[in-house]
Design a protein around this motif. Sequence first.
Motif, PDB file in Angstrom:
ATOM      1  N   TYR A   1      35.818  12.715 -15.332  1.00  0.00           N
ATOM      2  CA  TYR A   1      34.503  13.285 -15.011  1.00  0.00           C
ATOM      3  C   TYR A   1      33.542  12.125 -14.855  1.00  0.00           C
ATOM      4  O   TYR A   1      33.835  10.991 -15.257  1.00  0.00           O
ATOM      5  CB  TYR A   1      34.020  14.263 -16.086  1.00  0.00           C
ATOM      6  N   ASP A   2      32.402  12.390 -14.254  1.00  0.00           N
ATOM      7  CA  ASP A   2      31.388  11.370 -14.035  1.00  0.00           C
ATOM      8  C   ASP A   2      30.219  11.653 -14.964  1.00  0.00           C
ATOM      9  O   ASP A   2      29.544  12.676 -14.818  1.00  0.00           O
ATOM     10  CB  ASP A   2      30.943  11.393 -12.565  1.00  0.00           C
TER      11      ASP A   2
ATOM     12  N   GLN B   1      35.138  15.890  -6.469  1.00  0.00           N
ATOM     13  CA  GLN B   1      35.271  14.481  -6.847  1.00  0.00           C
ATOM     14  C   GLN B   1      34.083  13.682  -6.333  1.00  0.00           C
ATOM     15  O   GLN B   1      33.582  13.946  -5.242  1.00  0.00           O
ATOM     16  CB  GLN B   1      36.586  13.923  -6.294  1.00  0.00           C
ATOM     17  N   PRO B   2      33.608  12.718  -7.113  1.00  0.00           N
ATOM     18  CA  PRO B   2      32.440  11.948  -6.678  1.00  0.00           C
ATOM     19  C   PRO B   2      32.762  11.057  -5.479  1.00  0.00           C
ATOM     20  O   PRO B   2      33.920  10.747  -5.208  1.00  0.00           O
ATOM     21  CB  PRO B   2      32.085  11.109  -7.909  1.00  0.00           C
TER      22      PRO B   2
ATOM     23  N   TYR C   1      39.797   5.018  -7.218  1.00  0.00           N
ATOM     24  CA  TYR C   1      38.557   5.056  -8.000  1.00  0.00           C
ATOM     25  C   TYR C   1      38.357   3.782  -8.811  1.00  0.00           C
ATOM     26  O   TYR C   1      37.215   3.368  -9.050  1.00  0.00           O
ATOM     27  CB  TYR C   1      38.521   6.301  -8.889  1.00  0.00           C
ATOM     28  N   THR C   2      39.443   3.130  -9.231  1.00  0.00           N
ATOM     29  CA  THR C   2      39.302   1.854  -9.935  1.00  0.00           C
ATOM     30  C   THR C   2      38.637   0.825  -9.037  1.00  0.00           C
ATOM     31  O   THR C   2      37.695   0.132  -9.440  1.00  0.00           O
ATOM     32  CB  THR C   2      40.682   1.336 -10.392  1.00  0.00           C
TER      33      THR C   2
ATOM     34  N   PHE D   1      33.887   7.877 -13.160  1.00  0.00           N
ATOM     35  CA  PHE D   1      34.934   8.875 -12.926  1.00  0.00           C
ATOM     36  C   PHE D   1      36.295   8.193 -12.841  1.00  0.00           C
ATOM     37  O   PHE D   1      36.469   7.205 -12.145  1.00  0.00           O
ATOM     38  CB  PHE D   1      34.634   9.604 -11.618  1.00  0.00           C
ATOM     39  N   PHE D   2      37.272   8.729 -13.566  1.00  0.00           N
ATOM     40  CA  PHE D   2      38.663   8.251 -13.567  1.00  0.00           C
ATOM     41  C   PHE D   2      38.819   6.909 -14.275  1.00  0.00           C
ATOM     42  O   PHE D   2      39.737   6.139 -14.002  1.00  0.00           O
ATOM     43  CB  PHE D   2      39.224   8.152 -12.139  1.00  0.00           C
ATOM     44  N   SER D   3      37.919   6.587 -15.198  1.00  0.00           N
ATOM     45  CA  SER D   3      38.092   5.362 -15.983  1.00  0.00           C
ATOM     46  C   SER D   3      39.094   5.604 -17.096  1.00  0.00           C
ATOM     47  O   SER D   3      39.341   6.737 -17.504  1.00  0.00           O
ATOM     48  CB  SER D   3      36.740   4.896 -16.548  1.00  0.00           C
ATOM     49  N   ILE D   4      39.688   4.521 -17.599  1.00  0.00           N
ATOM     50  CA  ILE D   4      40.716   4.643 -18.623  1.00  0.00           C
ATOM     51  C   ILE D   4      40.325   3.813 -19.836  1.00  0.00           C
ATOM     52  O   ILE D   4      39.763   2.716 -19.703  1.00  0.00           O
ATOM     53  CB  ILE D   4      42.103   4.221 -18.078  1.00  0.00           C
TER      54      ILE D   4
END
Length: 723
Positions: A511-512, A245-246, A574-575, A524-527
């Motif tokens: 993913y980044d 994870q980043p 992550y948000t 990473f982890f955007s929706i």
Amino acid sequence: MPTVTPWSATAQEDIENSEILLERKIVDYTYQFYNTGDSLWIVVLMPENGKIAFRAAFAMNSCFEVTNLFDDEDTTVFVLDSRLGSYEVRINFPAGVLHYTTTFTAKTALMIPFWPRDIIPLTQSGSLENTSGNIHMAQFGSRSGLLFASITKPQTGSFFYFQNLTSLSEYCEVTKTESKNTVGGTWPEIGFQLPTTDELPLPPNQAFTISDAYIIVETDIFKDTTAICEHFLNNLVTIYKVLEQPRIEYHNWPDIAQKVLNDLQHNKGAWQQANGIQYLNAYLCDYDTPPESMVQLAVLAPFKEFEKWSGEKQSICDELIKGLPAFYDPKINCLNRWLPSMVDKLDNSEEQKKEMVMDSWYLHHPLMNLARLALAGDKTAKKLVLDSIEYVIKVAHHFKYKWPVFYNMETLEIIKEETAPGAGGERDVPGSYAHLMLLVFKLTKEKRYLNEAEKAARKLADLGLNILYQANNTAFAAAALLELFKITNKKLYLEISYTCLSGLFKNIQLYDCKYGYGKNYNNFFSIFPLNDAPYTAAYEELEVYAALSEYLSLAKDVDILPSLRTLIPEFIKYTVSRIAYYYPTMLPKEMLSEEVKTGEIQADLWVPLEDLYNGWEKSGQVGQEVYGSGMAFGIVSRQYIKIDEDFLLFIDYPNEYTKRGKSITIKLDGHKDMICNLKIIKLKDRKIQMKVFFDNELLDPFTKNVNIQEYKISGLGSVKVQW
């Protein structure tokens, strides 16, 4: 009967006629490795003799020679040579998950116009064309590179495939390709397909990762929606825990909030005036569109949260509340989307930019925020929501809790029934309606609103995996369903909440993207806001974040799926780390679009862009989103705790805390193996003299200086800060 390409038509026969290079037994599954000439295959043998094959390397117009094979208890490495270049395939089994990474070094610059998919089902005898299966979930656009499917003929089982597209970034950067829409396919040729080159060649003498796959195989075949969703969420967490994870970035959100507040108050492009009252524009410098109720309330609700957190009156709140009654339309006895006194400014340029045309979710959204304000004690909001609610119920009854896309507010005539042919209307609106009804139930204690919430919620059970229309509304639906379960103890509502959450986590980018313009910010982890949206959007991301924070709070005394206690807190972490990049001030100017659909972009202004694209597309094409300006205020009020005027505590996980004397106790309800970040931040000149305990054990700071102390903390447990 399905058709196949030449690259798969002979695959089963090639495998059967080849010698096993190596065989590994991991728990109940056997993994066999074959060199069939142009492919290195990993064949998984199931306990009941079912078989699935994964193509770990493809030699293109050449054949493989295995030049080295290394194998120990942890890792297997194949080194392969071909006329075009050399390959290394590295295989391991973290937590029992099949993981293989393939790198390729070309001997000469290569254009790659074709690449075959990397998964095929196998039969005991017969041909590939005689297989069949159900693809439950697959990648769309720039979302996670995943595929979840069951093989039904022969009855082999199921598999969850995840391609770590972060690893593909360097390949995409040098070839100017993209990793979107790379995992999918048509049965029986499915899986990952390396992006083909049509502009720049792959350069020689440099190793590039061309596949980084994680696979979970199961003997069960899933048909029921609840089972599909539970296994999807469980498998996603299993992969997440072994995925690199980043790093997390910290942003000074209280400082950002002050910058946003200053820019909103003083930039004329954010406002327009009607009847002596100031209203926020939806987009910066868009003076042609009349004010919208949703826009005012989308900013007002998090501003009021910030006002309560800070203990200071915010004049902008009074300004926005003053303008709300003018949105009430006596022609329908309900709050309208557009300011009734200015509907003559609507230019009919879009379907919804017409008088009395309602986009279904827009009816409920402003009223949800009004209800929240009413529950916090605002009398104007209470009157408006209660004066509007009978109309809302009338519309729900008219459409039998299945809303179209657009309808006429006076006649209830359907203007646009479906989002696409056969796709139905705005599918998750029953969930946002149920959420609104529960808020009004809390406000009035009248049981008929609870009954309305139940009637709408049950309609979602018919939609299977296709609930999500707009991500923020689906997130509100999930929280409402969990609340209904707590009130009624009907398990159906809990199960539908899992379906909503599966829709959300299928719609993320796990993913980044480190190529093109995407390398300029963490993604990473955007929706994504919609199932088919090509970009992520500031406002919807904020609302999903807020709704999932509420979901975990509601779940503190509920035995929810354990996977959710990993996914939700990690999404929130992550948000908070990520969404500051919606502010154009945080981005290089060259990645901002020169052409803007609505209004204009002022790159030095702390007002978020609506749209962020990864890869090679520029961001801000839609505009600078004034109604997303509540972002910083929503984060500050949830992630920061005021100790006194001199210190702040920051924690990037959802949390609940109690303050007693000179101590604060924070309850974390995530997963013990996950890590969150706690910071003690000095605001004035007092020295930081605080002790931090985790489950009664004194912790040492991760980093420490005169202005800040930082701690890495397990996601499950109790944190106590004493001073």
